[in-house]
Design an enzyme around this catalytic site. Structure first.
Site, PDB file in Angstrom:
ATOM      1  N   HIS A   1     -68.376 -40.556  22.701  1.00 45.53           N
ATOM      2  CA  HIS A   1     -68.229 -39.690  23.869  1.00 45.53           C
ATOM      3  C   HIS A   1     -69.596 -39.583  24.521  1.00 45.53           C
ATOM      4  O   HIS A   1     -70.628 -39.629  23.858  1.00 45.53           O
ATOM      5  CB  HIS A   1     -67.736 -38.316  23.404  1.00 45.53           C
ATOM      6  CG  HIS A   1     -67.348 -37.380  24.489  1.00 45.53           C
ATOM      7  ND1 HIS A   1     -68.273 -36.699  25.255  1.00 45.53           N
ATOM      8  CD2 HIS A   1     -66.129 -36.961  24.929  1.00 45.53           C
ATOM      9  CE1 HIS A   1     -67.654 -35.915  26.117  1.00 45.53           C
ATOM     10  NE2 HIS A   1     -66.348 -36.064  25.950  1.00 45.53           N
TER      11      HIS A   1
ATOM     12  N   GLN B   1     -63.644 -34.147  17.492  1.00 42.06           N
ATOM     13  CA  GLN B   1     -62.266 -34.605  17.353  1.00 42.06           C
ATOM     14  C   GLN B   1     -61.782 -34.629  15.907  1.00 42.06           C
ATOM     15  O   GLN B   1     -60.658 -35.059  15.647  1.00 42.06           O
ATOM     16  CB  GLN B   1     -62.121 -36.008  17.965  1.00 42.06           C
ATOM     17  CG  GLN B   1     -62.368 -36.084  19.455  1.00 42.06           C
ATOM     18  CD  GLN B   1     -61.316 -35.363  20.282  1.00 42.06           C
ATOM     19  OE1 GLN B   1     -60.194 -35.149  19.830  1.00 42.06           O
ATOM     20  NE2 GLN B   1     -61.671 -34.985  21.493  1.00 42.06           N
TER      21      GLN B   1
END
Length: 425
Positions: free
Chosen positions: A136, A216
């Protein structure tokens, strides 16, 4: 509040005992919310906790000796301990290392804190920072900046097409010059769990440090920072049923002690003179200004619900069943291209895909008209999509949580058929 279910019972995706706990979902029974990877829904107990803080203990923590302020301070301290236990951050006697939990605004700020305050202590010209192409942007851009500032090199690890980081790739990219390896525990696009322990062993063998982005993973699985070999671990509350605006950074205490603060002012000092200041001890030295005390308190309620009420075994069992069903249904459509591993069990709640010949933004807009919420775009992972040669550097993503059910998947599939017929009538 729903009763705690065993893992086999939770895997029955025809039943959904969880939606009743979530006011937004309970109030919109025709809504299929499939964007939990971006932010989760909040159960009523979290909303109640945030309100309860303001109604019963609203005071600035650390700043007063009167009972309300003391109660607010104790509430935050208790959540620090709760998070430390959640992450397996305990001492040799099994006691939670609460002092090593730093509250930030989000995982992005937590990772920036490490990149700006720790990296300069260990990085120099010619050194290397290893990250994966799957990161990310929150775990990529800070390391671009840190490497550039130090005259170091940013080295990328590339997975196989199914998202697997091989032992050969790790050995080839992590070596004597590697001072920091920063890796996402779970990819927000491919859903794969990365071999964090193996990466940690490799970087530690050369005297380096392991930074893990757990944004996540914490919502989906139990985490043990010691077993992972992490030196720093970051996550956001809002992806784990908590409020927006609360981030967490855990770090090994001796490393946090060495780091200078990134922000100054407020209660992050021990003393101040006209010419200088002495920092407060860890973790307060990293928490300048007034914290979102109500949000931190509500984060404790969110983690209690997730871990104690629902349970990670039930979460994993249900999400596996949901992903298997969804991938089977999507594969049967004939016009959907799935991204990532073929094995459903490796997706950890995330399914990325594209509808052939239709821009992801159009897909998401048409699905929205049917009450189906998915994510469309680059998912803050542009280098990954470029490496995968995904057209338009964009894809669709359905990210599932334990509060989803078969009907949500069926709504997605029906909506995708509408998308296809709209463009191929």
């Amino acid at each position: 509040m729903s009763d705690t279910l065993t893992a086999p019972a939770a895997a029955d995706i025809d039943r959904n005992p969880y939606k009743a706990d979530f006011p937004l979902l309970a109030g919109n029974p025709n809504l299929a919310f499939l964007d939990s990877g971006a932010t989760a829904q909040r159960p009523a107990c979290v909303l109640d906790a945030q309100r309860r803080f303001y109604e019963t203990m609203n005071a600035n923590p650390l700043r007063g000796l009167y009972s309300l302020s003391v109660e607010a301070t104790e509430a935050i301290t208790a959540v620090r301990g709760q998070i430390a236990r959640l992450l397996g951050a305990v001492d040799e006697r099994g006691r939670a290392c609460a002092r090593d939990i730093v509250f930030t605004r989000n995982a992005s700020e937590s990772l920036n804190l490490v990149a700006k305050s720790f990296a300069p202590l260990v990085l120099g010209p010619g050194d290397e920072v290893a990250i994966t192409i799957m990161e990310h942007h929150s775990n990529l851009i800070p390391w671009q900046q840190a490497a550039a500032a130090a005259g170091a090199k940013l080295v990328y690890l590339y997975p196989a097409p199914d998202g697997t980081l091989t032992a050969d790739e790790i050995a080839a990219k992590i070596g004597p010059r590697t001072k920091i390896a920063a890796v996402g525990h779970v990819s927000n696009v491919m859903g794969v769990e990365n071999p964090v322990e193996q990466i940690g062993r490799a970087v530690h063998a050369h005297g380096g440090y392991l930074v893990v982005d757990g944004a996540q993973s914490v919502p989906h699985m139990a985490v043990d920072v010691a077993a992972l070999g992490a030196d720093f671990y970051a996550f956001s509350a809002h992806k784990a049923l908590g409020p927006m605006g609360i981030g967490v950074l855990w770090g090994r205490h001796e490393l946090l002690e060495r780091m200078p603060p990134m922000l100054t002012g407020g209660e992050m000092i021990d003393s101040v003179t006209e010419t200088g200041a002495v920092w407060a001890p860890v973790p307060e030295k990293f928490e300048a200004g007034t914290q979102d005390a109500a949000g931190i308190y509500a984060t404790g309620a969110a983690l209690t619900y997730l871990v104690d009420q629902v349970g990670y075994e039930a979460v994993a069992s249900r999400e596996r069943a949901l992903v298997r069903y969804a991938m089977d249904e999507l594969a049967g459509l004939g016009f959907v291209d799935l991204i990532g591993p073929a094995e459903a069990d490796r997706h950890h709640g995330v399914i990325s895909f594209n509808v052939r010949g239709v821009h992801p933004h159009d897909v998401a807009s048409i699905l929205d008209m049917d009450g189906v919420c998915i994510r469309a775009g680059h998912h803050c992972a542009q280098p990954l999509l470029a490496w995968l040669t995904v057209e338009n550097l964009a894809c669709c993503r359905a990210s599932l949580a334990f509060y989803n059910d078969r009907a949500d998947i069926d709504a997605l599939v029906a909506g995708l058929k509408t998308v296809w017929s709209t463009f191929h009538a």
